[in-house]
Structures are given as structure tokens and as C-alpha cells.
Design a protein around this motif. Structure first.
Motif, PDB file in Angstrom:
ATOM      1  N   ALA A 314       0.826  -1.201   0.000  1.00 18.66           N
ATOM      2  CA  ALA A 314       0.000   0.000   0.000  1.00 18.66           C
ATOM      3  C   ALA A 314       0.865   1.258   0.000  1.00 18.66           C
ATOM      4  N   SER A 315       1.995   1.213   0.719  1.00 18.44           N
ATOM      5  CA  SER A 315       2.892   2.373   0.742  1.00 18.44           C
ATOM      6  C   SER A 315       3.448   2.660  -0.649  1.00 18.44           C
ATOM      7  N   ILE A 316       3.812   1.607  -1.369  1.00 15.37           N
ATOM      8  CA  ILE A 316       4.326   1.780  -2.733  1.00 15.37           C
ATOM      9  C   ILE A 316       3.245   2.370  -3.640  1.00 15.37           C
ATOM     10  N   LEU A 317       2.045   1.826  -3.552  1.00 11.80           N
ATOM     11  CA  LEU A 317       0.944   2.303  -4.393  1.00 11.80           C
ATOM     12  C   LEU A 317       0.576   3.747  -4.064  1.00 11.80           C
ATOM     13  N   LEU A 318       0.560   4.083  -2.779  1.00 10.09           N
ATOM     14  CA  LEU A 318       0.216   5.451  -2.388  1.00 10.09           C
ATOM     15  C   LEU A 318       1.308   6.434  -2.798  1.00 10.09           C
ATOM     16  N   ALA A 319       2.571   5.989  -2.788  1.00  9.82           N
ATOM     17  CA  ALA A 319       3.648   6.858  -3.261  1.00  9.82           C
ATOM     18  C   ALA A 319       3.483   7.150  -4.749  1.00  9.82           C
ATOM     19  N   LEU A 320       3.120   6.128  -5.528  1.00  7.48           N
ATOM     20  CA  LEU A 320       2.854   6.341  -6.948  1.00  7.48           C
ATOM     21  C   LEU A 320       1.669   7.289  -7.134  1.00  7.48           C
ATOM     22  N   THR A 321       0.637   7.116  -6.313  1.00  2.57           N
ATOM     23  CA  THR A 321      -0.540   7.983  -6.388  1.00  2.57           C
ATOM     24  C   THR A 321      -0.176   9.430  -6.090  1.00  2.57           C
ATOM     25  N   ALA A 322       0.643   9.634  -5.059  1.00  5.58           N
ATOM     26  CA  ALA A 322       1.065  10.990  -4.705  1.00  5.58           C
ATOM     27  C   ALA A 322       1.874  11.620  -5.837  1.00  5.58           C
ATOM     28  N   GLY A 323       2.698  10.809  -6.498  1.00  6.38           N
ATOM     29  CA  GLY A 323       3.471  11.332  -7.624  1.00  6.38           C
ATOM     30  C   GLY A 323       2.582  11.771  -8.778  1.00  6.38           C
ATOM     31  N   ILE A 324       1.562  10.980  -9.082  1.00  5.27           N
ATOM     32  CA  ILE A 324       0.639  11.346 -10.162  1.00  5.27           C
ATOM     33  C   ILE A 324      -0.163  12.588  -9.779  1.00  5.27           C
ATOM     34  N   ALA A 325      -0.594  12.659  -8.505  1.00  9.34           N
ATOM     35  CA  ALA A 325      -1.344  13.834  -8.046  1.00  9.34           C
ATOM     36  C   ALA A 325      -0.497  15.102  -8.155  1.00  9.34           C
ATOM     37  N   ALA A 326       0.789  15.002  -7.804  1.00  6.85           N
ATOM     38  CA  ALA A 326       1.683  16.154  -7.932  1.00  6.85           C
ATOM     39  C   ALA A 326       1.821  16.572  -9.395  1.00  6.85           C
ATOM     40  N   PHE A 327       1.891  15.581 -10.282  1.00  5.99           N
ATOM     41  CA  PHE A 327       1.969  15.892 -11.710  1.00  5.99           C
ATOM     42  C   PHE A 327       0.711  16.620 -12.179  1.00  5.99           C
ATOM     43  N   VAL A 328      -0.447  16.157 -11.714  1.00  7.42           N
ATOM     44  CA  VAL A 328      -1.707  16.799 -12.109  1.00  7.42           C
ATOM     45  C   VAL A 328      -1.718  18.262 -11.683  1.00  7.42           C
ATOM     46  N   ILE A 329      -1.290  18.552 -10.458  1.00  7.16           N
ATOM     47  CA  ILE A 329      -1.320  19.929  -9.960  1.00  7.16           C
ATOM     48  C   ILE A 329      -0.286  20.796 -10.683  1.00  7.16           C
ATOM     49  N   LEU A 330       0.922  20.251 -10.871  1.00 13.55           N
ATOM     50  CA  LEU A 330       1.960  21.041 -11.522  1.00 13.55           C
ATOM     51  C   LEU A 330       1.654  21.306 -12.990  1.00 13.55           C
ATOM     52  N   TRP A 331       1.135  20.298 -13.671  1.00 13.71           N
ATOM     53  CA  TRP A 331       0.762  20.467 -15.078  1.00 13.71           C
ATOM     54  C   TRP A 331      -0.440  21.405 -15.198  1.00 13.71           C
ATOM     55  N   GLY A 332      -1.438  21.170 -14.363  1.00  9.89           N
ATOM     56  CA  GLY A 332      -2.659  21.955 -14.454  1.00  9.89           C
ATOM     57  C   GLY A 332      -2.497  23.395 -14.061  1.00  9.89           C
TER      58      GLY A 332
END
Length: 337
Positions: A314-332
């Protein structure tokens, strides 16, 4: 008369006026209210589906416990599996297993793609609220609803399955129906597909095509995860030196998942148990003697590692999720509209 009426309607002298709406409880406001109102149908559907699922699980578990009590639970008789009907457990595991895919498609993909396609994003961008705040609120409120819904279902399903978790008659604990549907993993897997769907929708800007691509992304996540699951555990080994006949297998803990079993030679080496699968018993025995086989070696992962494996995954999956969320905010922040 009028004086009495006025006095009756006035607050007592010195008391602070009541804040409007305070008596009605907490209410969402500002951007949180806007996001909730815009996506309230999807949010309420998730919460309602979780509530109905929990109720059904409670009923099914009561029926299961009635059956198990008849076989002496918690010390079950050896023949308890003979009449045990695990149909509803299988169905529930299948439905919950599809949850990350379905929620990713129908909640994650349209979250931004719909706003970009119909022009709502331009309207929001013209207001005083910043893009970052809008994106963060969208992701935050959605993630909260998804996490609550999936966690409640996971806890209920784990509670249902726990009385028989040491048996592989229904499904082994390391298989997807048990491992991926209990503990923190349903929330982690679902959040990854939802946030991934949001990113896909932001890039493609079309709802339908985003849902199709999110389906492919979610399936890929499930396939990749199934290859990683077992590697999260620490494989232990137990050996014996009592030959390879009946009753010579070394004992392993109850509920342990057996990874592999091999012959053990007098020098301590391991050879595949199929190495001496000769055509006749005599030839097989000669092969074992020639290889100096003295017993068995079993590699296994104990049931006691299940929780730690789930939290690591779950920690690995949540880290990937946080990375994608950061990309969404930075791109958007710069390229959303």
C-alpha cells in the motif's frame, strides 16, 4: 400586548446572536461545497454502494458463523469444509476486486475531462480561486470519499473472511481475492486508478476516450500488481533429513503459503523434486540414492507476514498515487486551460 410579543421574540440581554445556520451542524463551504455539489451524484453513489455492501456482508457473515459454530468454531472439525458453501464469498471477492477498475473509470476519468470538455474549467479559471486550489480540492475531496468507501468495504470483507483465513479451501491468503480485498490495499489500489484516471482525463480532455484509456490503465495496474504481490514477503525455508517417503515432509506453520519444495542432498544442496521423476519406482529410488537425497526442503511465506506485506504494498501504491497527483497539480497550474 405588543411589548410582550417583542420581548418574547428578542434574545436575552447580553447574549450573542446565534450564527446563521450554526444549529444545523457543519456545512461545506467555498470550494469544497462547489466540488461536492458538482460531483455529488458520484460521491453519494460510492458511499451508498459501500453501505449496502457492508450490510450484505454482515448478513452473510452471520450465516457463515452459524455454520461454523456447528463444527466447533474456533477449533473446527476436519470435515467442516465438506458442506461449506463459499459462493457468496467468491462473488463478493470478485465484485470488490473490480472496484479499483470501475471507480477509476467512472469517477477518476471524468473528474477533469468533463470540465475541460464542456468548458467548466474556463469558467472556474476566470474566478478568484487559483487553479492549484481548485485542482487540490477536486483531488482531495474525491480521494477522501474513495478512501472512506473502500476502507469500510475492506474492513467488512476482512472481518467476514478472517474466521477461515488459515484454510486455502476458499482462497489462499496470498491470492488476490483475499490479499487485495482486505487491509489498506483496496483503498490504495483504487486511489491509484482514480488519480491515474484524473491525469489521463486532464491530458486527453475528452470524457469518453479518457474512460477507455483509464480502463486500460487500471487493468495494467492489476496485472502488474499481481506479479509484484508475492515478492513483498520474505521467503523462509525449512528442511528435513528423514528421507522422502510418506510423512517425511517438514512441518510449516498453519496457513503458510508454500512457494516451492525441493529435495535436500547430504551436502545441503537443493534439487528440483522432478529431477528423479523416473518411469519406475526402482529407477526413481536409484536416482535419489545417486544424488544423495536425504530429505525435503520447503520454501514458504507464513500467514503472519500478510499485514506487513499489505502495508508495504500500500505504501508503494500510495507513493505512486502521490506522484501522479503532484503531476496533475503542476501540469494543471499552467496548462489546464
Amino acid at each position: 400586548m405588543s411589548t410582550m410579543t417583542t420581548a418574547g421574540n428578542q434574545a436575552p440581554t447580553g447574549s450573542a446572536p446565534a450564527a446563521p445556520g450554526r444549529a444545523r451542524g457543519l456545512r461545506l463551504g467555498g470550494m469544497n461545497w462547489l466540488v461536492w455539489r458538482q460531483h455529488r451524484a458520484a460521491y453519494w453513489t460510492l458511499l451508498a454502494a459501500a453501505a449496502v455492501t457492508v450490510v450484505l456482508i454482515v448478513v452473510a457473515r452471520q450465516q457463515m458463523m452459524t455454520y461454523l459454530d456447528g463444527y466447533g468454531y474456533p477449533h473446527l472439525k476436519p470435515d467442516w469444509e465438506d458442506r461449506f458453501n463459499h459462493r457468496w464469498l467468491d462473488i463478493a471477492a470478485l465484485v470488490i476486486g473490480y472496484m479499483p477498475i470501475l471507480v477509476g473509470i467512472f469517477v477518476g476519468a471524468p473528474l477533469l475531462a468533463g470540465d475541460l470538455e464542456n468548458g467548466t474549467a474556463k469558467l472556474v479559471n476566470s474566478q478568484s480561486a487559483s487553479r492549484v486550489r481548485w485542482l487540490a480540492t477536486k483531488l482531495g475531496v474525491t480521494a477522501l470519499v474513495v478512501a472512506v468507501s473502500t476502507t469500510v468495504v475492506a474492513v467488512a470483507f476482512g472481518w467476514w473472511w478472517t474466521p477461515i483465513k488459515t484454510s486455502s479451501y476458499v482462497f489462499s491468503w496470498i491470492e488476490g481475492p483475499a490479499f487485495d480485498n482486505t487491509g489498506p490495499l483496496p483503498a490504495a489500489l483504487t486511489l491509484l486508478t482514480v488519480v491515474g484516471g484524473v491525469a489521463i482525463g486532464m491530458l486527453l480532455r475528452r470524457t469518453l476516450i479518457s474512460m477507455v484509456v483509464t480502463f486500460g490503465f487500471a487493468v495494467a495496474v492489476q496485472v502488474a500488481w499481481s506479479q509484484v504481490r508475492q515478492s513483498l514477503g520474505t521467503v523462509l525455508t525449512v528442511t528435513s533429513d528423514k528421507g522422502v517417503g510418506d510423512g517425511s515432509m517438514p512441518p510449516v506453520p498453519e496457513g503458510a503459503y508454500v512457494v516451492d519444495q525441493s529435495y535436500v542432498t547430504s551436502s545441503g544442496d537443493f534439487i528440483g523434486w522432478g529431477s528423479c521423476a523416473e518411469a519406475t519406482e526402482k529407477a526413481s529410488n536409484a536416482c535419489l540414492e545417486q544424488a544423495h537425497v536425504v530429505g525435503w526442503g520447503i520454501e514458504y511465506i507464513p500467514l503472519s507476514q500478510m499485514a506487513s506485506m499489505q502495508w508495504l504494498g500500500a505504501s508503494i501504491l500510495l507513493a505512486l498515487t502521490a506522484g501522479i497527483a503532484a503531476f496533475v497539480i503542476l501540469w494543471g497550474r499552467k496548462r489546464l486551460v
